[in-house]
Motif scaffolding. Structure first.
Motif, short mmCIF file in Angstrom:
data_model
loop_
_atom_site.label_atom_id
_atom_site.label_comp_id
_atom_site.label_asym_id
_atom_site.label_seq_id
_atom_site.Cartn_x
_atom_site.Cartn_y
_atom_site.Cartn_z
N GLU A 26 30.82 -12.98 -33.52
CA GLU A 26 29.59 -13.76 -33.72
C GLU A 26 29.77 -14.82 -34.80
O GLU A 26 29.27 -15.94 -34.67
CB GLU A 26 28.46 -12.80 -34.11
N LEU B 138 28.89 -18.44 -33.37
CA LEU B 138 27.64 -18.99 -33.89
C LEU B 138 27.89 -20.31 -34.61
O LEU B 138 27.21 -21.32 -34.36
CB LEU B 138 26.97 -17.99 -34.83
N VAL C 86 26.59 -24.01 -33.00
CA VAL C 86 25.60 -24.82 -33.72
C VAL C 86 26.22 -26.13 -34.19
O VAL C 86 25.58 -27.19 -34.12
CB VAL C 86 25.00 -24.03 -34.90
N VAL D 59 21.17 -22.29 -39.94
CA VAL D 59 21.14 -21.19 -38.96
C VAL D 59 21.73 -19.93 -39.59
O VAL D 59 21.21 -18.82 -39.39
CB VAL D 59 21.89 -21.58 -37.67
N ARG E 177 20.18 -16.15 -40.27
CA ARG E 177 20.89 -14.90 -39.95
C ARG E 177 20.85 -13.93 -41.11
O ARG E 177 20.80 -12.70 -40.92
CB ARG E 177 22.35 -15.23 -39.59
N LEU F 99 20.80 -14.63 -26.03
CA LEU F 99 21.58 -15.84 -26.28
C LEU F 99 22.39 -16.25 -25.06
O LEU F 99 22.50 -17.45 -24.75
CB LEU F 99 22.50 -15.61 -27.48
N ALA G 27 19.75 -23.63 -24.76
CA ALA G 27 20.17 -23.30 -26.12
C ALA G 27 20.03 -24.50 -27.04
O ALA G 27 20.44 -25.62 -26.70
CB ALA G 27 21.60 -22.80 -26.12
N ASN H 282 16.22 -22.19 -31.33
CA ASN H 282 16.11 -20.85 -30.73
C ASN H 282 17.32 -19.99 -31.06
O ASN H 282 17.23 -18.76 -31.10
CB ASN H 282 15.87 -20.92 -29.22
N ILE H 283 18.46 -20.62 -31.36
CA ILE H 283 19.60 -19.85 -31.85
C ILE H 283 19.27 -19.27 -33.22
O ILE H 283 19.64 -18.14 -33.55
CB ILE H 283 20.86 -20.73 -31.91
N TYR I 117 29.42 -14.76 -25.66
CA TYR I 117 28.25 -13.90 -25.86
C TYR I 117 28.16 -12.80 -24.80
O TYR I 117 27.71 -11.68 -25.08
CB TYR I 117 26.97 -14.73 -25.88
#
Length: 416
Positions: free
Chosen positions: A36, A40, A44, A57, A61, A99, A108, A112-113, A179
C-alpha cells in the motif's frame, strides 16, 4: 493458551497454534501495508503530479492515529482483543475492494483515495495495538521478545518482497492490479485469523461509556510516571513527525531526483526491507551483549544518520544503499519499541498504554503535512536532510533527560 519454556530458542513459541495463526495473519497484513505504501504514493503522485498532494493523502491515512488512538485501548478492552482484530482485518479488505472498484470504474481521484486512506488509518489505529497486545496473551510475557523478533524476521522478508511486487504489479497491471492483489492477500489473512474467535480467551467485562476520559487520563498518568515508557513515547513521536513521513517523498525522489520509474521506486522500498532483515540478524546477536534500551537508541540514531545521507544523494546505487542502512535502524526501532513498552507495562494497563503509543505514532499526520509543505518550498532533498538532523538531535536530548530508557525494567502482573 500459554506456552512457556517448551524448548529453548526463539522457534519454540510456534508450539502455540493460536500464535501461529496470529503470526501468519500479521505477516500477510504487513505485506499488504508495504504494498500500500508504494501504490498509494505512486497513484496519487501520478494523478496530481504534486508531492504536497501525496503528503495530504498520507496525512489522511495517518490522521486517525490522532483521533482514535486515545480511545483504542478502552475500545479494545470492551470488544475483546480477538473480536477487534477480526473487525479491523475485515475493514482492510473492504477498503482494498473499494479502491479497486474506483480504479476499475475510472472514478479514482485524490479526494476519494483520501477517504479510503482515512478508513484504512482508522482500522490500523485499532489493529496494530490489538495484535501487539495479543502476543503476551498467547505465548506469555517472558517469551514476548522472542515472539516479536520472529514476527519481525518474517515481516522483514515481506518488506523486501512486497514493495518490489507492488512496483512490478503497477508496471504490468496498473494500480488496479496491485489493489486486487492486496484484496486477495487481505482475504487470506482474514480466513486465517477467524478461527481465533472459537476461544475468545478470558476477559473481564469492561463496558465502553462516555466516561472513558478518566480511563484515558489514568493511562496518561501511568506513562508519565514511568521514565522508560515516557522516553519511548517521546522518541516515537519524534520519529513519526520527522523521519517516517519520508516514505511519502519516495515517489518524488525516484522520479525527480534519481530519474527513475515505478519499478525502481519499488526497489527503493525493498532496500529498507533488506536492511530490516539484516538489522534483525544483528539484533539477535547483539541483544546477548547489549540491553534492549541501548540497542533501541543506537538503531534509532543509525536510521536518522542513514536518511540524512540518502537525502543528500543523487546517485541511485548510493541512495539504495543508504535505505538499506536505514532499514537496519528501523528493525531495532520497530521491534524494541513495542517490546520495551510491553515489558515495562503491567498487564492491566497494557491495552491503554499501547493505545497511547498509537497516539505517539499519530504524530505522523502532522509530519506528513510538515514534510509536504516544506518539500514544496525547499525541495525534497533539503527538507529530508533537515528533518533527519533535527530528529538525531532530539533523540540525544531525550536520552540525556530520561536515561532510564537505556535500562528498561520488567513489570509484573497487576503492577501499577
Amino acid at each position: 493458551m500459554r506456552v512457556t519454556n517448551w524448548k529453548q530458542g526463539t522457534l519454540s513459541i510456534l508450539a502455540s497454534g493460536e500464535y501461529r495463526r496470529l503470526l501468519a495473519g500479521t505477516v500477510i497484513w504487513w505485506n499488504c501495508f508495504f504494498m500500500e505504501q508504494v501504490v498509494l504514493g505512486w497513484l496519487v503522485f501520478d494523478l496530481s503530479n504534486s508531492a504536497r498532494t501525496v503528503a495530504l493523502v498520507s496525512f489522511c491515512r495517518t490522521l486517525p492515529l490522532l483521533l482514535v488512538s486515545l480511545f483504542s485501548g478502552p475500545i479494545i478492552d470492551h470488544v475483546g482483543r480477538r473480536r477487534a482484530l477480526i473487525a479491523a482485518q475485515s475493514a482492510n479488505l473492504l477498503a482494498y475492494l473499494a479502491l479497486a472498484a474506483l480504479l476499475w470504474s475510472g472514478r479514482a481521484a485524490p479526494w476519494n483515495i483520501a477517504i479510503a486512506a482515512f478508513w484504512l488509518g482508522t482500522a490500523w489505529a485499532i489493529d496494530w495495538p490489538t495484535r501487539r497486545s495479543l502476543v503476551p496473551d498467547l505465548i506469555g510475557k517472558e517469551r514476548m521478545i522472542d515472539g516479536l523478533l520472529l514476527e519481525s524476521y518474517l515481516t522483514g522478508v515481506g518488506r523486501i518482497i512486497a514493495p518490489a511486487l507492488a512496483g512490478a504489479l503497477i508496471a504490468r497491471a496498473g494500480a488496479l492490479g496491485c489493489y486486487l492483489g492486496m484484496a486477495i492477500l487481505s482475504g487470506c489473512a482474514l480466513s486465517i485469523l477467524v478461527p481465533l474467535l472459537r476461544d475468545p480467551g478470558p476477559r473481564e467485562a469492561k463496558p465502553f461509556t462516555l466516561a472513558v476520559l478518566p480511563v484515558v487520563a489514568q493511562g496518561m498518568r501511568y506513562v508519565r510516571s514511568n521514565q522508560t515508557i515516557l522516553a519511548v513515547m517521546l522518541i516515537t513521536l519524534v520519529m513519526n513527525v520527522w523521519i517516517f513521513p519520508y516514505i511519502s517523498l519516495l515517489p518524488a525522489f525516484a522520479r525527480d531526483v534519481l530519474g527513475t520509474g515505478p519499478v525502481e521506486l519499488g526497489l527503493l522500498s525493498t532496500a529498507s526491507g533488506i536492511g530490516s532483515f539484516l538489522g534483525l540478524v544483528a539484533l539477535q546477536v547483539a541483544r546477548r551483549r547489549l540491553g534492549a534500551g541501548v540497542l533501541f537508541i543506537l538503531g534509532t540514531g543509525w536510521m536518522c544518520a542513514a536518511l540524512l545521507a540518502f537525502a543528500l544523494s543523487q546517485v541511485y546505487a548510493f541512495s539504495w544503499a543508504m535505505l538499506v542502512c536505514a532499514g537496519m535502524g528501523m528493525a531495532c526501532f520497530g521491534t524494541l519499541q513495542s517490546s520495551i513498552v510491553l515489558l515495562a507495562t503491567s498487564d492491566e494497563m497494557r491495552s491503554r498504554v499501547m493505545g497511547i503509543l498509537v497516539l505517539a505514532i499519530g504524530g505522523d499526520p502532522l509530519g506528513q503535512l510538515l514534510i509536504g509543505t516544506l518539500a514544496e518550498r525547499f525541495g525534497v532533498q533539503m527538507t529530508l536532510a533537515g528533518q533527519a538532523g533535527a530528529a538525531a538531535l532530539a533523540l540525544a536530548l531525550i536520552v540525556l533527560r530520561l536515561p532510564a530508557v537505556l535500562r528498561p525494567e520488567a513489570q509484573g502482573e497487576g503492577s501499577q
